[in-house]
Design a protein around this motif. Sequence first.
Motif, PDB file in Angstrom:
ATOM      1  N   ARG A 115       0.758  -1.352  -0.108  1.00 47.13           N
ATOM      2  CA  ARG A 115      -0.097  -0.136  -0.096  1.00 47.13           C
ATOM      3  C   ARG A 115       0.813   1.459   0.016  1.00 47.13           C
ATOM      4  N   ASN A 116       0.466   2.328  -0.564  1.00 49.17           N
ATOM      5  CA  ASN A 116       1.025   3.520  -0.722  1.00 49.17           C
ATOM      6  C   ASN A 116       0.941   4.363   0.624  1.00 49.17           C
ATOM      7  N   THR A 117       2.156   4.986   1.019  1.00 48.32           N
ATOM      8  CA  THR A 117       2.122   5.775   2.258  1.00 48.32           C
ATOM      9  C   THR A 117       1.738   7.258   1.685  1.00 48.32           C
ATOM     10  N   PRO A 118       0.705   7.823   2.550  1.00 49.07           N
ATOM     11  CA  PRO A 118       0.169   9.090   2.266  1.00 49.07           C
ATOM     12  C   PRO A 118       1.318  10.273   2.623  1.00 49.07           C
ATOM     13  N   GLU A 119       1.209  10.974   1.485  1.00 41.93           N
ATOM     14  CA  GLU A 119       2.428  12.416   1.812  1.00 41.93           C
ATOM     15  C   GLU A 119       1.602  13.129   2.695  1.00 41.93           C
ATOM     16  N   VAL A 120       2.505  13.847   3.614  1.00 38.66           N
ATOM     17  CA  VAL A 120       2.211  14.976   4.310  1.00 38.66           C
ATOM     18  C   VAL A 120       3.323  16.154   3.939  1.00 38.66           C
ATOM     19  N   ASN A 121       2.963  16.987   2.959  1.00 39.95           N
ATOM     20  CA  ASN A 121       4.013  17.927   2.372  1.00 39.95           C
ATOM     21  C   ASN A 121       3.955  19.155   3.604  1.00 39.95           C
ATOM     22  N   ASP A 122       2.948  19.530   4.103  1.00 44.49           N
ATOM     23  CA  ASP A 122       3.055  20.666   5.017  1.00 44.49           C
ATOM     24  C   ASP A 122       2.929  20.065   6.553  1.00 44.49           C
ATOM     25  N   PRO A 123       3.764  20.549   7.243  1.00 44.78           N
ATOM     26  CA  PRO A 123       4.075  19.983   8.405  1.00 44.78           C
ATOM     27  C   PRO A 123       2.777  20.035   9.269  1.00 44.78           C
ATOM     28  N   ILE A 124       2.443  19.164  10.070  1.00 45.62           N
ATOM     29  CA  ILE A 124       1.449  18.792  11.197  1.00 45.62           C
ATOM     30  C   ILE A 124       2.093  18.748  12.662  1.00 45.62           C
ATOM     31  N   SER A 125       1.329  19.396  13.652  1.00 44.84           N
ATOM     32  CA  SER A 125       1.910  19.069  15.010  1.00 44.84           C
ATOM     33  C   SER A 125       1.096  17.900  15.697  1.00 44.84           C
ATOM     34  N   LEU A 126       1.787  17.004  16.199  1.00 48.27           N
ATOM     35  CA  LEU A 126       1.364  15.714  16.739  1.00 48.27           C
ATOM     36  C   LEU A 126       1.518  15.990  18.382  1.00 48.27           C
ATOM     37  N   HIS A 131       8.209  -5.321  -5.246  1.00 51.75           N
ATOM     38  CA  HIS A 131       9.391  -5.559  -4.274  1.00 51.75           C
ATOM     39  C   HIS A 131       9.738  -4.840  -3.455  1.00 51.75           C
ATOM     40  N   ALA A 132       9.819  -4.850  -2.107  1.00 56.84           N
ATOM     41  CA  ALA A 132       9.715  -4.050  -1.017  1.00 56.84           C
ATOM     42  C   ALA A 132      10.896  -2.962  -1.313  1.00 56.84           C
ATOM     43  N   PHE A 133      12.143  -3.557  -1.828  1.00 57.35           N
ATOM     44  CA  PHE A 133      13.020  -2.381  -2.158  1.00 57.35           C
ATOM     45  C   PHE A 133      12.894  -1.533  -3.141  1.00 57.35           C
ATOM     46  N   ASP A 134      11.891  -1.851  -3.962  1.00 57.36           N
ATOM     47  CA  ASP A 134      11.846  -1.100  -5.191  1.00 57.36           C
ATOM     48  C   ASP A 134      10.502   0.258  -5.266  1.00 57.36           C
ATOM     49  N   GLY A 135      10.062  -0.118  -4.090  1.00 61.31           N
ATOM     50  CA  GLY A 135       8.975   1.092  -3.955  1.00 61.31           C
ATOM     51  C   GLY A 135       9.503   2.442  -3.765  1.00 61.31           C
ATOM     52  N   HIS A 136       9.056   3.595  -4.480  1.00 59.93           N
ATOM     53  CA  HIS A 136       9.665   4.874  -4.605  1.00 59.93           C
ATOM     54  C   HIS A 136       9.807   5.546  -3.271  1.00 59.93           C
ATOM     55  N   GLY A 137      11.006   5.962  -3.118  1.00 62.36           N
ATOM     56  CA  GLY A 137      11.491   6.449  -1.735  1.00 62.36           C
ATOM     57  C   GLY A 137      10.742   7.657  -1.147  1.00 62.36           C
ATOM     58  N   PHE A 138      10.557   7.575   0.231  1.00 62.38           N
ATOM     59  CA  PHE A 138       9.896   8.602   0.840  1.00 62.38           C
ATOM     60  C   PHE A 138      10.863   9.100   1.913  1.00 62.38           C
ATOM     61  N   VAL A 139      10.983  10.369   2.409  1.00 62.41           N
ATOM     62  CA  VAL A 139      11.565  10.835   3.588  1.00 62.41           C
ATOM     63  C   VAL A 139      10.413  11.452   4.613  1.00 62.41           C
ATOM     64  N   HIS A 140      10.693  11.013   5.722  1.00 60.30           N
ATOM     65  CA  HIS A 140       9.806  11.496   6.534  1.00 60.30           C
ATOM     66  C   HIS A 140      10.618  12.199   7.722  1.00 60.30           C
ATOM     67  N   ARG A 141      10.003  13.318   8.143  1.00 62.27           N
ATOM     68  CA  ARG A 141      10.934  14.294   9.197  1.00 62.27           C
ATOM     69  C   ARG A 141      10.049  14.532  10.355  1.00 62.27           C
ATOM     70  N   PHE A 142      10.594  14.255  11.441  1.00 61.57           N
ATOM     71  CA  PHE A 142      10.063  14.534  12.967  1.00 61.57           C
ATOM     72  C   PHE A 142      10.575  15.385  13.707  1.00 61.57           C
ATOM     73  N   GLU A 143      10.258  16.730  13.638  1.00 65.81           N
ATOM     74  CA  GLU A 143      11.006  17.683  14.607  1.00 65.81           C
ATOM     75  C   GLU A 143      10.493  17.720  16.057  1.00 65.81           C
TER      76      GLU A 143
END
Length: 593
Positions: free
Chosen positions: A25-36, A71-83
Amino acid sequence: MTWKSFKEYISLESKLREFQNTPFRNTPEVNDPISLPVEGAIPEWLSGTLYRTGPGKFNLGKDGKEYMIKHAFDGHGFVHRFELVPAEQVVHYNSRHLGKSAEKKLAKEPNGPTTFFGHATDTSGFQWFTNALRRFEASIMGPPGGNKPNEDDPSARPVGVTVTPNYPAPASTKKRPVETAEDAHVLVTKTDANILQKVHAKTLEPTMGYTYGHLDKRLASGPLSAAHHQYDPETKEVFNFVTNLGRKPSLVAFKVSASGETTILAEIKQRKLPENLQGNTYNAKEGDFVPTYIHAFWMTKNYIIFPESPLQYTNNGLDIVLTGNLTASMRWDNEGPMYLHVVSRHGDGHVTTLPVEPFYTFHTSNAWDTVDEQGNIQLHLDACAFPDGDVAYSVHAFGHPVRPTDEPKIIRKTHTKPRGITMPPVYDGLAFGDLKRYTLTWNTEKASTSATILTRNVEFPRFNPLNTLKPYRYVWANQQIMVSDTSCERYNLVKIDLETGKLTKFDKPGYACSEPIFVPRSMKAGEKEEDEGAVLSLVNILDTKDPEKDRCILLILDAQTMQEIGRCDVGDFTTTTFHGSFVDQHFENVSMN
C-alpha cells in the motif's frame, strides 16, 4: 551473456514473479508540517529532528493503477521528518515522495529500461532485448547530465535507503535564495548504486540528483556503491567506494575530507592473500576481485575493510545492465569464503585480503583495531551475518507483515536453488541473522581469522556514536518474532550488553518496530554513561485481521531500561522505513546513518 544464461534469466524472472505478489500500500504524503501531540513526554534534552527514509509508493500513476511495484526494495522512496520540540511537548511531522518525475516516466513507459533491485518485470523478448541495449548505451554515456549534477529534474531517480545530514554534495550550479537556515543545510539520500539525491532539510523537496563522479571524475564509471558510508567523527572524513563492472572489475575506495577534497585510497582488482594463513582458510583462492552485493562495510582508526561475499553478481556484473534486475543477477558461491579486503587509511593502499567463514551482511556494527602483545595487528569487526544468500529473495516482502489470518504458506514443500539461492523463500517474512564478531589477526609471519556469535536473531544495529571506531559495550537493534495464532509477525527492540550477554527488550504484540535510533544524552565524551539516552523508532501497530485498522506511531524509549517514555500518533496508515538519522537543533550530526 550466453544464450544459455539468457534462457536461465528468463526462467528465473518468471519464478521471481510467482512469489512477488505482496499487496503493498502507498504511504500518504504530508507535505505541510502537522503538529502531533505527545503522550507521555519528550525529555527536555531531546531537541532536534529525526529523519527516516524507505519505500513509500508502490502503486503508480492515475489512481495508483498504471504500474504496480511488487518488491519491497523498489517502492519509490519517501523521507519522513519529525521535529521534536520538548519546550512545547509536540512533534512537527511532514513527509515527501522523492520520485514524482520517475513515477510519471514509469507509468508512461511501463515496459521501459528501468533497473530494479528485485521487482521482476513481464516483458516480451523483443522488449527485453531493446531495454538491454538502452541500458548498455546509458552505462557507457556516463552519469546523467554529464559533468553537471541534475537540478532540472531532481526527482527523476528516486533514492530512499539511507538519509544522511551534512553529506558531501556538489556545489549548486544554480543560484537559489537562502532565506532560512534549512535552505543552507545539506540532507542526502543514498542507495546501493552510484546515485545520490539532495533534498531540502525542511520541505524535503528534492533539489539535486548527482553521482560520486560529480565529486571526482575518477568515480564516474562505477555504477555500484554502498548505501551505508563510514564517517570518522574526529577527522570529519567520509569514506565509501564505487564498483566497476565488466571484464576487469574493481572496487575503488575513496574518502572525502571536511573541505570537500576527494582522495582515492585504493583500487582493488585482485585478492591479496597472505602466504602464511593459519587455521581454516575456507577454500580461499587467489584471483580477480569479483563484484558482490555490498550494502555496508567496516572502518577502524587505521583501516577500511570491504567485504567480497559469496553473494556475487553473475558475469562480473554485466547481467545487471542486460537484465535490469539486481536480484536476478546474483548467485551464491557455495565453494568460496567471505573475503575481507583491508585498505589502509594512511596511503598504503590495499594491504591484505583475509578469508573468513562464508556469510552475507546487510548491516555492520562497530569496528576497531588493536595490536596484541606479540605485535600482531588485530581487527575486530561486528556485523549481522546471514549464513547464505537466501536473504536475497526473502527480502521481497519486507515491511509487509504476515498475519494470523493469512493463507498458511510459511513452509512450502518444493524448493529449488537456482544459482545457490533457495526459491521460493522458505519463510514469507524476513528471518534475521546473528550478530557476530570477526577477528582478523596478521603480521609478517602469520595470519588467522575467527568468528564469535554475540547474539542470535539480530538486525539493524545501532550504538553510541561517541564509541565509533572504539571498543563498546551496548548495541540497540531489532529482533524478529514470527507470526503466531494470536499475533502478527513483528520486529521488537532490544538492547544488547556485549559484556554480559544480557538482553533488555521492548516487545509488544502487534508492534512492528523500525530500526532503533539511539540518541545519546550528551555528545561530550565521558560526561554520561554509554547507554544513557533515548531510542527513537517509527512503529507500525498491526491489527491481527484487518489492515485498515493498522496505524503508525513515533515511539520514544529510555535507552537504559527500554521502557516507553513518550509517543505520538502519526496516522492511520503503515509505512516501511529502512534507516534514519538524528540532528540537534543546530543541524549537527548526533546519530548519523
